[in-house]
Scaffold this motif. Structure first.
Motif, PDB file in Angstrom:
ATOM      1  N   GLY A 148     -45.126  -3.295 -21.202  1.00 21.96           N
ATOM      2  CA  GLY A 148     -45.506  -4.275 -22.340  1.00 21.96           C
ATOM      3  C   GLY A 148     -44.224  -5.350 -22.481  1.00 21.96           C
ATOM      4  O   GLY A 148     -43.276  -5.051 -22.016  1.00 21.96           O
ATOM      5  N   THR A 149     -44.521  -6.388 -23.299  1.00 20.98           N
ATOM      6  CA  THR A 149     -43.662  -7.383 -23.484  1.00 20.98           C
ATOM      7  C   THR A 149     -43.317  -7.521 -24.754  1.00 20.98           C
ATOM      8  O   THR A 149     -42.634  -8.678 -25.361  1.00 20.98           O
ATOM      9  CB  THR A 149     -43.829  -8.771 -22.724  1.00 20.98           C
ATOM     10  N   VAL A 150     -43.653  -6.693 -25.869  1.00 22.43           N
ATOM     11  CA  VAL A 150     -43.376  -6.747 -27.264  1.00 22.43           C
ATOM     12  C   VAL A 150     -42.629  -5.426 -27.885  1.00 22.43           C
ATOM     13  O   VAL A 150     -42.726  -4.367 -27.329  1.00 22.43           O
ATOM     14  CB  VAL A 150     -44.845  -6.706 -28.045  1.00 22.43           C
ATOM     15  N   PHE A 151     -41.678  -6.045 -28.609  1.00 22.31           N
ATOM     16  CA  PHE A 151     -41.044  -4.734 -29.491  1.00 22.31           C
ATOM     17  C   PHE A 151     -41.037  -5.173 -30.827  1.00 22.31           C
ATOM     18  O   PHE A 151     -41.026  -6.240 -31.362  1.00 22.31           O
ATOM     19  CB  PHE A 151     -39.553  -4.730 -28.996  1.00 22.31           C
ATOM     20  N   SER A 152     -41.216  -4.021 -31.577  1.00 21.82           N
ATOM     21  CA  SER A 152     -41.558  -4.237 -33.208  1.00 21.82           C
ATOM     22  C   SER A 152     -40.861  -3.375 -33.861  1.00 21.82           C
ATOM     23  O   SER A 152     -40.507  -2.250 -33.866  1.00 21.82           O
ATOM     24  CB  SER A 152     -42.909  -3.889 -33.279  1.00 21.82           C
ATOM     25  N   CYS A 153     -39.896  -4.100 -34.510  1.00 28.11           N
ATOM     26  CA  CYS A 153     -38.878  -3.409 -35.627  1.00 28.11           C
ATOM     27  C   CYS A 153     -38.432  -4.416 -36.551  1.00 28.11           C
ATOM     28  O   CYS A 153     -38.633  -5.563 -36.477  1.00 28.11           O
ATOM     29  CB  CYS A 153     -37.593  -2.619 -34.925  1.00 28.11           C
ATOM     30  N   ASN A 154     -37.709  -3.793 -37.805  1.00 30.26           N
ATOM     31  CA  ASN A 154     -37.183  -4.529 -38.754  1.00 30.26           C
ATOM     32  C   ASN A 154     -35.648  -5.015 -38.287  1.00 30.26           C
ATOM     33  O   ASN A 154     -34.703  -4.132 -38.658  1.00 30.26           O
ATOM     34  CB  ASN A 154     -37.106  -4.076 -39.970  1.00 30.26           C
ATOM     35  N   THR A 214     -52.278  -4.029 -26.534  1.00 27.69           N
ATOM     36  CA  THR A 214     -51.585  -4.942 -25.559  1.00 27.69           C
ATOM     37  C   THR A 214     -50.402  -4.363 -24.899  1.00 27.69           C
ATOM     38  O   THR A 214     -49.886  -5.078 -24.022  1.00 27.69           O
ATOM     39  CB  THR A 214     -51.402  -6.159 -26.536  1.00 27.69           C
ATOM     40  N   GLY A 215     -49.884  -3.451 -25.224  1.00 29.43           N
ATOM     41  CA  GLY A 215     -48.619  -2.806 -24.876  1.00 29.43           C
ATOM     42  C   GLY A 215     -47.365  -3.125 -25.556  1.00 29.43           C
ATOM     43  O   GLY A 215     -47.122  -4.280 -25.972  1.00 29.43           O
ATOM     44  N   GLY A 216     -46.711  -2.239 -25.741  1.00 27.33           N
ATOM     45  CA  GLY A 216     -45.228  -2.620 -26.554  1.00 27.33           C
ATOM     46  C   GLY A 216     -44.603  -1.255 -27.206  1.00 27.33           C
ATOM     47  O   GLY A 216     -45.158  -0.182 -26.752  1.00 27.33           O
ATOM     48  N   ILE A 217     -43.549  -1.502 -27.873  1.00 35.74           N
ATOM     49  CA  ILE A 217     -42.807  -0.401 -28.493  1.00 35.74           C
ATOM     50  C   ILE A 217     -42.788  -0.719 -29.894  1.00 35.74           C
ATOM     51  O   ILE A 217     -42.159  -1.843 -30.152  1.00 35.74           O
ATOM     52  CB  ILE A 217     -41.694  -0.015 -27.747  1.00 35.74           C
ATOM     53  N   TYR A 218     -43.040   0.362 -30.938  1.00 34.54           N
ATOM     54  CA  TYR A 218     -42.665   0.307 -32.314  1.00 34.54           C
ATOM     55  C   TYR A 218     -41.338   1.142 -32.535  1.00 34.54           C
ATOM     56  O   TYR A 218     -41.378   2.302 -32.105  1.00 34.54           O
ATOM     57  CB  TYR A 218     -43.848   0.593 -33.228  1.00 34.54           C
ATOM     58  N   GLY A 272     -45.129   3.994 -28.293  1.00 35.87           N
ATOM     59  CA  GLY A 272     -45.832   2.938 -27.671  1.00 35.87           C
ATOM     60  C   GLY A 272     -46.029   3.118 -26.276  1.00 35.87           C
ATOM     61  O   GLY A 272     -45.963   4.362 -25.763  1.00 35.87           O
ATOM     62  N   SER A 273     -45.885   2.046 -25.546  1.00 37.81           N
ATOM     63  CA  SER A 273     -45.999   2.304 -24.027  1.00 37.81           C
ATOM     64  C   SER A 273     -44.982   3.073 -23.162  1.00 37.81           C
ATOM     65  O   SER A 273     -43.757   3.401 -23.863  1.00 37.81           O
ATOM     66  CB  SER A 273     -46.003   0.855 -23.327  1.00 37.81           C
ATOM     67  N   PRO A 274     -45.370   4.060 -22.490  1.00 37.54           N
ATOM     68  CA  PRO A 274     -44.498   5.130 -21.826  1.00 37.54           C
ATOM     69  C   PRO A 274     -43.288   4.779 -21.268  1.00 37.54           C
ATOM     70  O   PRO A 274     -42.184   5.181 -21.306  1.00 37.54           O
ATOM     71  CB  PRO A 274     -45.399   6.143 -20.764  1.00 37.54           C
ATOM     72  N   ALA A 275     -43.369   3.396 -20.442  1.00 34.69           N
ATOM     73  CA  ALA A 275     -42.354   2.868 -19.756  1.00 34.69           C
ATOM     74  C   ALA A 275     -41.389   2.259 -20.645  1.00 34.69           C
ATOM     75  O   ALA A 275     -39.880   2.478 -20.546  1.00 34.69           O
ATOM     76  CB  ALA A 275     -42.766   1.656 -18.696  1.00 34.69           C
TER      77      ALA A 275
END
Length: 346
Positions: free
Chosen positions: A212-218, A259-263, A320-323
């Motif tokens: 994915g193309t999203v990263f989610s963090c503070n 949508t794919g991404g990592i938290y 999130g997404s394994p990759a």
């Protein structure tokens, strides 16, 4: 008759949660309808909380209670409301012998000693966001009890380990309300139809994209993060990935699931053991993401392999997404030892 009218009249409305649960009941040779009833009880409480969330601005249930919960966090009025609703639904349903809630210090015995299941729950995650109309959620985890039926539930029923979960999921109260859950046979999502008062199957067989193309963090905690986390985030930015962070765990997790991404909720100087609770946040979300083809890690091992020894134990979470998770772990593997997060894994 108008062709467009012919195409829309009497169209099927879809599969209700009730029907879906009944069809899937055969996947549990040890179940006689108890787990199905338990999921319906959670859905019922979710409908009630959804109603309260939707009318919060018109009533006096927004804002802080002026006190802290057992986590030392400011308790919101809706936290209390949701806690009452879910405990009441699980008590009246009769299938849960005990409940462990984020809002309570110890086990809540429902009086249903014959019940075969226990439930760990975060009744309303991200509730501080309700004042500004941002999505919030409920997270739940279900275990088949290990203590004898007829006796009071004990710590052992809740500290079995993440891989002993029989069901887990969340309810997202957003622009639409969704219930997403797994029983270890894939992941399905249901959207609430307000006019009919029913959850309908809207997302069968959810699978998270491999990447994915999203990263989610503070990123406000940037200078408190371990170096390997900062290195990973810098790599994401160099690759042109998008930072998307609502500040509500269920909302961020749900977006990345679809949508794919990592938290990321890494360890920090203030919280070196992490911030998220193992039993009713990390375990259920890890179980669900693995069923959807994703990964959930603490930085030193899989979330589901953590040996929980306390009810409100905390952990870092990378999910999130394994990759994307694998890419993060590659950096963690070569990080200096002093940056490592101590976790008790099996």
């Amino acid at each position: 008759m108008n062709i467009s009218t012919e195409n829309t009249i009497a169209q099927p409305v879809g599969t209700t949660l009730e029907r879906y649960i009944m069809r899937k009941q055969a996947e549990f040779p040890f179940a006689n309808g108890e787990l199905s009833q338990l999921l319906r009880d959670i859905a019922l409480a979710g409908k009630i909380v959804n109603r309260e969330v939707n009318r919060a601005g018109l009533t006096s249930i927004i804002g802080s209670m002026g006190q802290q919960n057992v986590q030392g966090e400011a308790q919101q009025k809706l936290d209390v409301e949701a806690n009452i609703r879910f405990i009441r639904a699980l008590t009246n349903g009769g299938e849960a012998c005990a409940v462990l809630s984020e809002e309570e210090d110890d086990i809540i015995h429902t009086g249903n000693a014959q019940g075969k299941y226990v439930v760990a729950i975060d009744p309303l995650d991200g509730s501080s966001n309700i004042d500004v109309n941002i999505s919030i959620g409920t997270i739940f985890s279900i275990y088949r009890r290990v203590t004898p039926v007829g006796e009071a539930a004990t710590r052992e029923d809740f500290l079995q380990g993440g891989r002993r979960q029989v069901a887990a999921g969340y309810i997202l109260y957003g622009s639409s309300t969704m219930l997403v859950y797994t029983t270890g046979h894939g992941v399905a999502g249901f959207t609430y139809e307000n006019s009919l008062g029913e959850f309908f199957l809207s997302h069968p067989a959810i699978t998270i994209p491999t990447s994915g193309t999203v990263f989610s963090c503070n990123e406000g905690y940037w200078f408190d993060y371990p170096q390997y986390v900062r290195d990973y985030l810098m790599q994401c930015k160099r690759e042109g990935q998008s930072g998307r962070y609502v500040g509500s765990l269920v909302a961020d997790y749900h977006r990345n699931l679809l949508t794919g991404g990592i938290y990321l909720y890494p360890p920090t100087r203030k919280n070196p053991s992490g911030k998220l609770r193992v039993l009713y946040e990390a375990f259920p979300l890890a179980f669900l993401i693995e069923q959807a083809g994703g990964r959930a890690e603490s930085g030193t091992g899989p979330i589901l392999d953590i040996v929980a020894t306390e009810f409100h134990q905390r952990t870092p979470l990378f999910v999130g997404s394994p990759a994307l998770v694998e890419q993060l772990l590659a950096g963690a593997a070569v990080a200096p030892k002093e940056e490592s997060v101590e976790q008790n894994h099996a």
